[in-house]
Design an enzyme around this catalytic site. Structure first.
Site, PDB file in Angstrom:
ATOM      1  CB  ALA A 119      -0.927   0.000   1.208  1.00  0.00           C
ATOM      2  CG  HIS A 216       0.008   4.039   4.161  1.00  0.00           C
ATOM      3  ND1 HIS A 216      -0.017   3.181   5.236  1.00  0.00           N
ATOM      4  CD2 HIS A 216      -1.009   3.641   3.349  1.00  0.00           C
ATOM      5  CE1 HIS A 216      -0.992   2.312   5.096  1.00  0.00           C
ATOM      6  NE2 HIS A 216      -1.607   2.571   3.957  1.00  0.00           N
TER       7      HIS A 216
END
Length: 263
Positions: A119, A216
């Site tokens: 991801a 993130h």
């Protein structure tokens, strides 16, 4: 290529759909015994379903879409038999014994374990930066409270009661994060392997009631200068716990291995 897949979850289904529309063919699905029975009942029987000892000899590649336990259970046998393996379960490699076992098995079988980026992005930049001197690498993972349900965050925060604000529930090394959060810290492990390693990569995990996406962030400082990178990731439509980009990264790695010109 003739491709085998470990697992039948959301990421595995995404990869199967890609294979069905590509020049590749699906040669095997590897499932736990109890899941093989369920899979057969759901699909009216599927001749592609195997145990690890029954995998056909003509497979060019296996793809692990089933998580840390599957990589631990099947990875060494697959590599030892000489079959290359793609995995998105990068966090499992925080276990040094498993890392060494997979490395030894790959050498024995003259095979390779390919790590899908999962991801997160910017890993190519981080890999380039580490050829000089990297001073620090920090990963921050921020999810809505529901995204941390079932993790050790529940021991620190009342996730169900969080309706406003943000709270840190973990700070430590990438190794500590990956081992404590096996379902949530594949990104931290990927950042560690691309940069300073598990011990020297700093990780902070946050529950944030103000967001609906998984965020993130990587920050790196070194001889090259510095960079900050952020991804706001969406989940797959049929599973809110599976990252769409993680599934896409598996497909991307498959295509990298078959394209004559690669970036």
């Amino acid at each position: 290529m003739i491709v085998g897949i470990i697992g039948n979850g959301a990421i595995a289904r995404h990869v199967r759909e890609h294979i069905a529309s590509s020049n590749h063919s699906l040669g095997a699905v590897l499932l736990r015994p109890e899941r093989r029975r369920e899979h057969g009942e759901e699909h009216g029987g599927d001749h592609h379903v195997y145990s690890v000892g029954e995998l056909p000899d003509d497979l060019d590649l296996m793809i692990d879409c089933a998580g840390h336990s599957a990589l631990s259970a099947y990875g060494a046998d697959i590599l030892r038999r000489g079959t290359n393996l793609i995995t998105v379960s990068i966090g499992a490699l925080a276990d040094q014994k498993l890392y060494d076992k997979l490395q030894d098995s790959a050498l024995q079988g003259n095979a390779k374990l390919h790590l899908a980026s999962g991801a997160i992005g910017a890993l190519d930049c981080l890999q380039a930066a580490r050829t000089g001197q990297l001073a620090s690498v920090t990963y921050v993972g921020r999810k809505p409270p529901i995204g941390w349900v079932g993790s050790p965050a529940e021991q620190v925060l009342d996730l169900e009661a969080m309706t406003t604000g943000a709270a840190v529930h973990f700070e430590g090394s990438a190794r500590e994060a990956a081992l404590a959060y096996p379902k949530n810290a594949n990104v931290a492990a990927a950042v560690a392997l691309a940069g300073l390693g598990f011990e020297k990569t700093s990780v902070k995990l946050i529950a944030d009631a103000a967001i609906s996406e998984n965020i993130h962030e990587i920050e790196a400082i070194g001889d090259f200068g510095s960079f900050q990178f952020q991804i706001r990731g969406k989940s797959l439509p049929d599973n809110p716990r599976s990252s769409a980009l993680a599934a896409m990264s598996v497909v991307s790695k498959l295509e990298q291995l078959t394209n004559p010109i690669m970036l």
